[in-house]
Write an enzyme that holds these catalytic residues in place. Sequence first.
Site, PDB file in Angstrom:
ATOM      1  N   SER A   1      49.926  87.079  58.515  1.00 22.06           N
ATOM      2  CA  SER A   1      50.824  86.408  57.564  1.00 22.06           C
ATOM      3  C   SER A   1      51.074  84.956  57.967  1.00 22.06           C
ATOM      4  CB  SER A   1      52.163  87.155  57.523  1.00 22.06           C
ATOM      5  OG  SER A   1      53.127  86.384  56.849  1.00 22.06           O
TER       6      SER A   1
ATOM      7  N   TYR B   1      50.572  81.455  52.333  1.00 21.08           N
ATOM      8  CA  TYR B   1      51.627  81.002  51.423  1.00 21.08           C
ATOM      9  C   TYR B   1      51.507  79.494  51.479  1.00 21.08           C
ATOM     10  CZ  TYR B   1      54.000  85.576  51.357  1.00 21.08           C
ATOM     11  OH  TYR B   1      54.324  86.897  51.185  1.00 21.08           O
TER      12      TYR B   1
ATOM     13  N   THR C   1      48.082  84.696  48.707  1.00 15.50           N
ATOM     14  CA  THR C   1      48.962  85.683  48.067  1.00 15.50           C
ATOM     15  C   THR C   1      49.598  85.067  46.829  1.00 15.50           C
ATOM     16  OG1 THR C   1      49.381  86.761  50.163  1.00 15.50           O
ATOM     17  CG2 THR C   1      50.989  87.159  48.419  1.00 15.50           C
TER      18      THR C   1
HETATM   19  C1  LIG Z   1      57.922  93.847  55.893  1.00 18.69           C
HETATM   20  C2  LIG Z   1      56.768  93.370  55.044  1.00 18.69           C
HETATM   21  C3  LIG Z   1      56.391  92.047  55.101  1.00 18.69           C
HETATM   22  C4  LIG Z   1      55.320  91.589  54.341  1.00 18.69           C
HETATM   23  N1  LIG Z   1      54.925  90.294  54.448  1.00 18.69           N
HETATM   24  C5  LIG Z   1      53.850  89.862  53.739  1.00 18.69           C
HETATM   25  C6  LIG Z   1      53.383  88.523  53.884  1.00 18.69           C
HETATM   26  O1  LIG Z   1      53.899  87.752  54.669  1.00 18.69           O
HETATM   27  N2  LIG Z   1      52.327  88.142  53.125  1.00 18.69           N
HETATM   28  C7  LIG Z   1      51.713  88.981  52.246  1.00 18.69           C
HETATM   29  O2  LIG Z   1      50.766  88.594  51.567  1.00 18.69           O
HETATM   30  N3  LIG Z   1      52.143  90.263  52.097  1.00 18.69           N
HETATM   31  C8  LIG Z   1      53.166  90.720  52.839  1.00 18.69           C
HETATM   32  N4  LIG Z   1      53.577  92.015  52.715  1.00 18.69           N
HETATM   33  C9  LIG Z   1      52.837  92.917  51.808  1.00 18.69           C
HETATM   34  C10 LIG Z   1      51.687  93.606  52.558  1.00 18.69           C
HETATM   35  O3  LIG Z   1      50.690  92.692  52.922  1.00 18.69           O
HETATM   36  C11 LIG Z   1      51.042  94.705  51.702  1.00 18.69           C
HETATM   37  O4  LIG Z   1      50.634  94.148  50.481  1.00 18.69           O
HETATM   38  C12 LIG Z   1      51.958  95.899  51.435  1.00 18.69           C
HETATM   39  O5  LIG Z   1      52.811  96.130  52.523  1.00 18.69           O
HETATM   40  C13 LIG Z   1      51.125  97.156  51.187  1.00 18.69           C
HETATM   41  O6  LIG Z   1      51.955  98.219  50.856  1.00 18.69           O
HETATM   42  P1  LIG Z   1      52.423  99.351  51.890  1.00 18.69           P
HETATM   43  O7  LIG Z   1      53.485  98.740  52.730  1.00 18.69           O
HETATM   44  O8  LIG Z   1      52.904 100.422  51.022  1.00 18.69           O
HETATM   45  O9  LIG Z   1      51.215  99.746  52.718  1.00 18.69           O
HETATM   46  C14 LIG Z   1      54.637  92.484  53.487  1.00 18.69           C
HETATM   47  C15 LIG Z   1      55.021  93.831  53.442  1.00 18.69           C
HETATM   48  C16 LIG Z   1      56.066  94.281  54.220  1.00 18.69           C
HETATM   49  C17 LIG Z   1      56.435  95.717  54.162  1.00 18.69           C
END
Ligand SMILES: Cc1cc2nc3c(=O)[nH]c(=O)nc-3n(C[C@H](O)[C@H](O)[C@H](O)COP(=O)(O)O)c2cc1C
Length: 417
Positions: free
Chosen positions: A166, A189, A215
Amino acid sequence: MASSSGLGESRRKFLRYLALSPALASPALLSGSLRDALSLYLYDDPLQKTDSGSESIASPEQALNVMEFEAVARKKLPPGHFAYLASGVDDDATVQLNHEAYQHIAIRSRRLIDVEKLDSSVELFGTRWETPIFLCPVSSMKAFDPEGEVAVARAAAKQRHLQMLSTVGSSSIEDVTAARGAPVWQQLYPTNDWAVTRALIKRAEAAGSPALVFTIDHQENANNETISRGRRVDSRDCSLCHSGGFSAYLRKKPMFKGMDVSKVTQLYAPNFTWEFVKRLKDATAMKLVLKGIVTREDAEIAVEHGVDGIVVSNHGGRAEDTLRSTIDCLPEVVGAVKGKIPVLLDGGIRRGTDIFKALALGATAVGIGRPQAWGLAAFGQSGVEAVLVILRRELEKIMRQAGTPSIRSITRTSVTL
Ligand SMILES: Cc1cc2nc3c(=O)[nH]c(=O)nc-3n(C[C@H](O)[C@H](O)[C@H](O)COP(=O)(O)O)c2cc1C
């Protein structure tokens, strides 16, 4: 005789089943008072529920499945941090549906096929991975373990998985790449300041990142009610990490170290369009992957713009509520792309059979977000490793059972919708 809590649980399961049955699942059919009545049973409070339904485990080796790490994470993390991890938006309906949608897909197993030798490898941009399971970008992972993304990178290295980092992780790409022992994919981002965008791209390139994952599904200020509820019951003094507003937040993020972030007011600008995708394409030789596509229309435009890959994702339900689950979106995106670029998927993956179903519906690779963080929060690096081992073992088990010895042999006919 069933205990009263057992009775409550089976009634809850029945109502959930009813609410999620294809006949009632359509918002048009399941509306008004019936939906209200069932909503109690549809959407658990993530701060209370235990997916595994079991006592929590004391070591990674005891885990029967990846949900068991969630229970340990809930116990170990401060409520504010657990809520941050669990949260979706509004009623967290998309979070729930992402996983529950897999229950409506059945596997069609074939018999008398030689499955002695199994090949679960996939190729992405010229690199062969032993398994289609990748680690999604998850922000601020030091909120779950002091080693954060570096511990995840060590686990990814040991189990040989693709990792995405990330932009707002709590470790730098240089540290994570060193711990991984190989380049990771950088999630982007871009912010609303092109000078910062360019600097982030250059930094990822210098670290050898072969792909930039833009994203596109998260506007600012999501209504994360679960996070707010978690904060309400968190009695710690959190001012050391959470004070000073947005610019202080950015300055604490290692990826922005040494950059002038004084003009940055947003991680994702609301005026981004496909023009910006073109600009990114022109700014780097890295592969450009769009994360967050959920419709055929956008998939077609992405291909027209020379995008190199797509992640069908809804940010794990953290951006919009009552979306379709990602597995429901996958077939139309795959249909629109017509095999020209890889289509990855994440959201709600908790079992090897979920991965199998996503592959059957056309995903090239399948990502996990929360499960890696549960493993990390529960047992650090060894917890993440265990999560990866369990999911791979489950995937390989169902590949054998279904008569599909390679990823290529898992096709649309391997499942019914
Ligand atoms: C705590 C948390 C932080 C996340 N931070 C980002 C991020 O910084 N950038 C991003 O593209 N997706 C982020 N996501 C989304 C994840 O990359 C992913 O799309 C998602 O968690 C998949 O679903 P799942 O948690 O059910 O496996 C985040 C998800 C969570 C749970």
